[in-house]
Motif scaffolding. Structure first.
Motif, mmCIF file in Angstrom:
data_model
loop_
_atom_site.group_PDB
_atom_site.id
_atom_site.type_symbol
_atom_site.label_atom_id
_atom_site.label_comp_id
_atom_site.label_asym_id
_atom_site.label_seq_id
_atom_site.Cartn_x
_atom_site.Cartn_y
_atom_site.Cartn_z
ATOM 1 N N GLY A 163 0.832 -1.193 0.000
ATOM 2 C CA GLY A 163 0.000 0.000 0.000
ATOM 3 C C GLY A 163 0.868 1.245 0.000
ATOM 4 N N PRO A 164 0.214 2.401 0.075
ATOM 5 C CA PRO A 164 0.960 3.657 0.015
ATOM 6 C C PRO A 164 1.720 3.897 1.314
ATOM 7 C CG PRO A 164 -1.314 4.115 0.551
ATOM 8 C CD PRO A 164 -1.226 2.628 0.270
ATOM 9 N N CYS A 165 2.746 4.723 1.245
ATOM 10 C CA CYS A 165 3.395 5.168 2.473
ATOM 11 C C CYS A 165 2.339 5.856 3.338
ATOM 12 C CB CYS A 165 4.557 6.111 2.133
ATOM 13 S SG CYS A 165 5.394 6.732 3.607
ATOM 14 N N ALA A 166 1.802 6.962 2.841
ATOM 15 C CA ALA A 166 0.760 7.692 3.578
ATOM 16 C C ALA A 166 -0.538 7.673 2.784
ATOM 17 C CB ALA A 166 1.197 9.132 3.800
ATOM 18 N N VAL A 167 -1.650 7.655 3.512
ATOM 19 C CA VAL A 167 -2.949 7.895 2.902
ATOM 20 C C VAL A 167 -2.998 9.378 2.546
ATOM 21 C CG1 VAL A 167 -5.444 7.914 3.301
ATOM 22 C CG2 VAL A 167 -4.023 6.061 4.246
ATOM 23 N N GLU A 168 -3.131 9.673 1.252
ATOM 24 C CA GLU A 168 -3.151 11.084 0.841
ATOM 25 C C GLU A 168 -4.548 11.528 0.416
ATOM 26 O OE1 GLU A 168 0.009 11.864 -1.952
ATOM 27 O OE2 GLU A 168 1.510 10.846 -0.705
ATOM 28 N N THR A 169 -5.202 10.715 -0.410
ATOM 29 C CA THR A 169 -6.585 11.015 -0.814
ATOM 30 C C THR A 169 -7.352 9.704 -0.904
ATOM 31 O OG1 THR A 169 -6.244 10.704 -3.190
ATOM 32 C CG2 THR A 169 -5.756 12.903 -2.306
ATOM 33 N N ARG A 170 -8.692 9.820 -0.923
ATOM 34 C CA ARG A 170 -9.548 8.645 -1.087
ATOM 35 C C ARG A 170 -9.260 7.959 -2.416
ATOM 36 N NH1 ARG A 170 -14.223 10.550 0.781
ATOM 37 N NH2 ARG A 170 -13.732 9.399 2.662
ATOM 38 N N GLN A 194 -6.559 8.103 -4.385
ATOM 39 C CA GLN A 194 -5.229 7.460 -4.408
ATOM 40 C C GLN A 194 -5.259 6.139 -3.647
ATOM 41 O OE1 GLN A 194 -3.595 8.020 -1.026
ATOM 42 N NE2 GLN A 194 -1.399 7.669 -1.423
ATOM 43 N N THR A 195 -5.867 6.140 -2.472
ATOM 44 C CA THR A 195 -5.813 4.966 -1.612
ATOM 45 C C THR A 195 -6.662 3.824 -2.151
ATOM 46 O OG1 THR A 195 -5.460 6.439 0.260
ATOM 47 C CG2 THR A 195 -6.084 4.165 0.771
ATOM 48 N N CYS A 196 -7.877 4.152 -2.599
ATOM 49 C CA CYS A 196 -8.765 3.079 -3.054
ATOM 50 C C CYS A 196 -8.288 2.485 -4.360
ATOM 51 C CB CYS A 196 -10.207 3.589 -3.156
ATOM 52 S SG CYS A 196 -10.901 3.914 -1.511
ATOM 53 N N ASP A 217 -1.914 -9.507 0.233
ATOM 54 C CA ASP A 217 -2.839 -10.090 1.203
ATOM 55 C C ASP A 217 -3.439 -9.068 2.149
ATOM 56 O OD1 ASP A 217 -2.166 -12.968 0.586
ATOM 57 O OD2 ASP A 217 -0.179 -12.217 1.153
ATOM 58 N N MET A 218 -2.731 -7.961 2.346
ATOM 59 C CA MET A 218 -3.190 -6.954 3.302
ATOM 60 C C MET A 218 -2.824 -5.578 2.764
ATOM 61 S SD MET A 218 -2.389 -8.151 7.246
ATOM 62 C CE MET A 218 -2.776 -6.553 7.981
ATOM 63 N N LEU A 219 -3.504 -4.558 3.297
ATOM 64 C CA LEU A 219 -3.259 -3.177 2.891
ATOM 65 C C LEU A 219 -2.545 -2.416 4.000
ATOM 66 C CD1 LEU A 219 -3.867 -0.922 0.746
ATOM 67 C CD2 LEU A 219 -5.970 -0.452 2.064
ATOM 68 N N ARG A 220 -1.508 -1.668 3.631
ATOM 69 C CA ARG A 220 -0.858 -0.779 4.586
ATOM 70 C C ARG A 220 -1.139 0.657 4.154
ATOM 71 N NH1 ARG A 220 4.489 0.993 5.442
ATOM 72 N NH2 ARG A 220 3.295 2.913 5.403
ATOM 73 N N GLY A 221 -0.913 1.616 5.046
ATOM 74 C CA GLY A 221 -1.104 3.024 4.718
ATOM 75 C C GLY A 221 -1.125 3.824 6.000
ATOM 76 N N GLY A 222 -0.428 4.946 6.019
ATOM 77 C CA GLY A 222 -0.312 5.729 7.234
ATOM 78 C C GLY A 222 -1.315 6.864 7.300
ATOM 79 N N ARG A 255 -10.671 6.694 7.963
ATOM 80 C CA ARG A 255 -11.938 6.421 7.260
ATOM 81 C C ARG A 255 -11.690 5.968 5.828
ATOM 82 N NH1 ARG A 255 -13.618 11.522 8.885
ATOM 83 N NH2 ARG A 255 -14.245 11.397 11.084
ATOM 84 N N ILE A 256 -10.701 6.568 5.200
ATOM 85 C CA ILE A 256 -10.362 6.170 3.820
ATOM 86 C C ILE A 256 -9.853 4.732 3.792
ATOM 87 C CG2 ILE A 256 -8.773 6.627 1.909
ATOM 88 C CD1 ILE A 256 -8.983 9.618 2.639
ATOM 89 N N LEU A 257 -9.023 4.392 4.758
ATOM 90 C CA LEU A 257 -8.520 3.015 4.823
ATOM 91 C C LEU A 257 -9.672 2.029 4.989
ATOM 92 C CD1 LEU A 257 -5.339 3.528 7.042
ATOM 93 C CD2 LEU A 257 -5.364 2.695 4.672
ATOM 94 N N GLN A 258 -10.653 2.413 5.819
ATOM 95 C CA GLN A 258 -11.807 1.550 6.038
ATOM 96 C C GLN A 258 -12.580 1.327 4.731
ATOM 97 O OE1 GLN A 258 -14.778 3.164 8.721
ATOM 98 N NE2 GLN A 258 -14.784 1.239 9.896
ATOM 99 N N GLU A 259 -12.741 2.390 3.996
ATOM 100 C CA GLU A 259 -13.409 2.266 2.693
ATOM 101 C C GLU A 259 -12.639 1.348 1.766
ATOM 102 O OE1 GLU A 259 -14.846 5.562 0.287
ATOM 103 O OE2 GLU A 259 -14.974 6.701 2.169
ATOM 104 N N ALA A 260 -11.315 1.533 1.744
ATOM 105 C CA ALA A 260 -10.482 0.700 0.864
ATOM 106 C C ALA A 260 -10.624 -0.770 1.250
ATOM 107 C CB ALA A 260 -9.027 1.144 0.938
ATOM 108 N N ARG A 261 -10.701 -1.025 2.550
ATOM 109 C CA ARG A 261 -10.906 -2.407 2.999
ATOM 110 C C ARG A 261 -12.254 -2.924 2.533
ATOM 111 N NH1 ARG A 261 -10.824 -2.988 9.125
ATOM 112 N NH2 ARG A 261 -12.481 -1.475 8.752
#
Lengths: 293, 293, 293, 293
Positions: free
Chosen positions: B41-48, B50-52, B64-69, B89-95
């Motif tokens: 996953g991304p280093c940092a969560v920057e936008t919805r 980008q992350t999704c 197997d899993m998503l990372r993101g700060g 919240r963005i990470l939750q959506e991505a999950r």
């Protein structure tokens, strides 16, 4: 390298995709070809019987070359310093028996001629990486050179050491990563094996690079994993210390903690071939330039 | 560990052959099972967006899993510090979109509850490895913990940090090697990835251990080799930073130099499986106790 | 030192209070006597004019001995390698003009005789600390030896290097701390000067120890403080690189960043005497054994 | 610092000669004034009797401030963790008895208020140097902050940590060098005291800097020399661990190896004054800009 003319390809100059790699041939053994080279043997040549029987065992285990020290650089002057020319003669016999080419260390400029008469490849040890007169001397003779990295050497210093050899006319150089000194890892190893440097070397110069998992860990139980990791990291081969089947660990005169047994060596040789095959995914991407997007 | 009672198995106590390894489960993902886990996953969560989109790309690549700060520990107070709860919240959506469980860092004791509401696994970063109040706090909650090694931490210090977590009742701990600071390798990397520690950890405790080739090298072009080397060294998985297909490297807010692309991730995932298979030779020898002769 | 017979006093054996310190005499200069010795001069001998005028300047500033390299160990083969024997002749002239005894480096076993004909003291550089043939060779000749510490050498390795010299019969050895490689301090220095080792050496052996603040910092503006700190830490002297009054820094061929000017050297010499006097409080406590309560 | 606005003076900006140094006042004690400050006391507050009698002893020996840990960051969760608030109350009593201002560590963001009620200065320990929430919290309160360097921190990282404090509005910051981790010096010390950084800090920012010779060596017999060396190197003070006259070393609960006795402290205080005076030669040259020719 300081803006001056360089015999080897300078750090970082050509595009990765365009790279050809130099192959260094030692008899039938090719460093820098797709198949990883495994060098194996005792830390020090102690007796004819120990060396010759071990040479047969590592041959049976799948090794390509024989290692063994006749002149040993030892921290203390009171430790075993190697058998000297007698050790070289034993290595020659072991080669005659097994057909394995021999690499052995030279640590005195005055002994380059002597060692060259017996060896197929000359090793420059970590402590000699910046012994500039010695580097110049092995650069003026025709045998290939195995150049170990100093224990706190930068990549620049290491490649400049290779330049000392190359500037004498000898560009048959194989680099060898053998661990750097971090110190705070002493609970579990003697050195920290720096596998990041393998890729860095491949991007900087076209010389083959191998890994020494024996000195790079200093502990026999860490050697198999370090061997596989070295090849996975992109190394062209390994140099591994082995203790003979019938030798008691307590009787070994030098670095007794880090030698593996011939049966484990056989496992490592097999595993290493599969690990190298697994790298094809990455090598293919590199060849196409895909990795640098 | 100081002669006192320990929740985890103490350094060096049981014979290697007798060892069972602890499996840490995060949803359907099992750390410490034969199949290596890849977190990406991304280093940092920057936008919805980008992350999704990146989450979908790493899923397609086989992660197997998503990372993101969401909360980022940054050297300077003037650097981007993460989106905070919005990032969670963005990470939750991505999950929800991808089904990938999420690991994200918590760096403030007062935010353990908050982060726990969104994450599947809590990451303790290198800079927090000896933040003892934080270790105690994550030890009192039920989510599994990814415990990174400090940048100059000894094995003893790292395992004691795990003890801080375990002593609160939470033994669902996965260790993560992410490079140590040697400094003189700065020509080619940001940290020296210490793969010797992987075997050392496996001999000391039964916790799973993964490798972070992104921080362990700091350079995207070194990540594939470091990933393969990590698994070859015996790691149970990898945590890799990725930059989206359509993202320009120059636009990334955090650690732009070290993210690989999803197509390279796919190659790494495939290669890693083969490397793990190659280790069977070594695992079999270990199981039989042959390596310690 | 490994349980074997040792020429030097082994690590840690005698009680501190009982200690006498060995004095190593170089002409009228005494290392290990209460008064600190200051060695000063150019990094490399470049010309007769540069060396002789600088020798007069350091004499005027209060230096006790002259340093200067005729054979230079340089990282790259394309860097200035020193004037060789011509440089030795210039050093001899500078000594004749000023009366200052000369220390200069020998780095090739085949040149020990040559360098010995010109020098009053032979320097073994950091890169040669484990050049065992060279250590043996300087151990077989009568001139005193200045033995620099290797850049990642342990105390044990350093003292064993001294043993190589001593085992040849020459115990006129002065140790020199010149900084260790930490790497992550590169923002402000080239090496980390390890002053803890000064006391450690004084407790382990009776050899004099001096400090090299020039290589120990690599930056001229750090040299004065490092010089005072070295003496405050218990060193018996200093070896300092100086750039002549009229020399432009940009014209210096070797280590231009670290040379101080003769007027600063004069200040350092004066300050160092006062710092040494301030140590009497500590020396008195040591003599009485009070520090170890 | 990354091109962004900075509250503290950025690295390297102003000319050395033009520099004024910031004085940080803690009651009557002035850090950054010509006279060196000596902070002394136990590693941990263990009992009222131990702390109060030791406070009287260090006052008699010439110390300016009292140190002592109530909340201790310990490697293992099973080691003594400090007395907590009870320890703070004891420190307050010791201050009332002796008049010495108190510095003590805070390691949990939730305890900043509590510790602030008892202390005169808040210490941020090495392990917390990059505990960014904690740095922000101590930056929002008015007490001065003693900010220790992390054990492998670069100068940039350390000054950025100071920026975290300063960005909250609190610029009453004193930096403290306490040794870096090199590892291979473990034969004789626990850390390598990096005194080169003292001058580097003075050139980078106007904050006072002190040296911790206790953690910087980890061995009581190295502390006096390291103390003098620290002041010789340009430090504005020292923080020293002391063991009471009547306390048996074996009874000390924390870092028993590194505490010196009050009579040795008295010698150090006297010597340190003379060493500081010896620096006038160098300070005068700096003030005139002469050192940078």
């Amino acid at each position: 390298m300081g803006g001056t003319a360089s015999t080897l390809r300078a750090l970082g100059s050509p595009a990765p995709a365009a790279r050809t790699r130099r192959v260094v041939q030692v008899g039938a053994v090719a460093f820098g070809a797709p198949r990883p080279v495994v060098i194996a043997g005792p830390c020090a040549v102690e007796t004819r019987e120990q060396t010759c029987s071990l040479a047969r065992e590592v041959l049976a285990a799948g090794a390509d070359m024989l290692r063994g020290g006749a002149f040993k650089p030892r921290t203390s002057p009171y430790d075993f310093q190697g058998l000297g020319e007698e050790g070289l003669r034993i290595l020659q016999e072991a080669r005659e028996e097994t057909g394995l080419p021999v690499v052995t260390e030279v640590l005195d400029v005055r002994q380059v001629d002597l060692v060259s008469r017996y060896a197929d490849m000359l090793q420059i040890g970590s402590r000699s990486m910046q012994n500039f007169p010695l580097l110049r001397e092995v650069g003026r003779q025709p045998l290939p050179v195995l150049l170990k990295r100093g224990m706190a050497a930068t990549l620049h210093e290491w490649l400049c050491a290779a330049e000392y050899v190359a500037s004498g006319g000898n560009t048959r150089i194989v680099l060898c990563e053998r661990g750097v000194r971090t110190g705070w890892t002493a609970e579990y190893d003697r050195n920290t094996l720096d596998l990041n440097v393998v890729e860095a070397v491949r991007r900087a110069v076209d010389l083959p690079i191998i890994v020494d998992p024996s000195h790079g860990t200093g502990r026999a139980h860490l050697v198999p994993s370090a061997s596989l990791a070295g090849i996975a990291a992109g190394a062209d081969g390994l140099i591994i210390e082995v203790i003979g089947l019938k030798t008691r660990r307590a009787d070994v005169l030098c670095d007794a903690e880090q030698g593996i047994r011939p049966d484990m060596l056989a496992r490592v040789v097999r595993a290493v071939g599969q690990v190298r095959a697994a790298r094809e995914e990455i090598e293919a991407a590199r060849a196409s330039g895909a990795e640098d997007a």
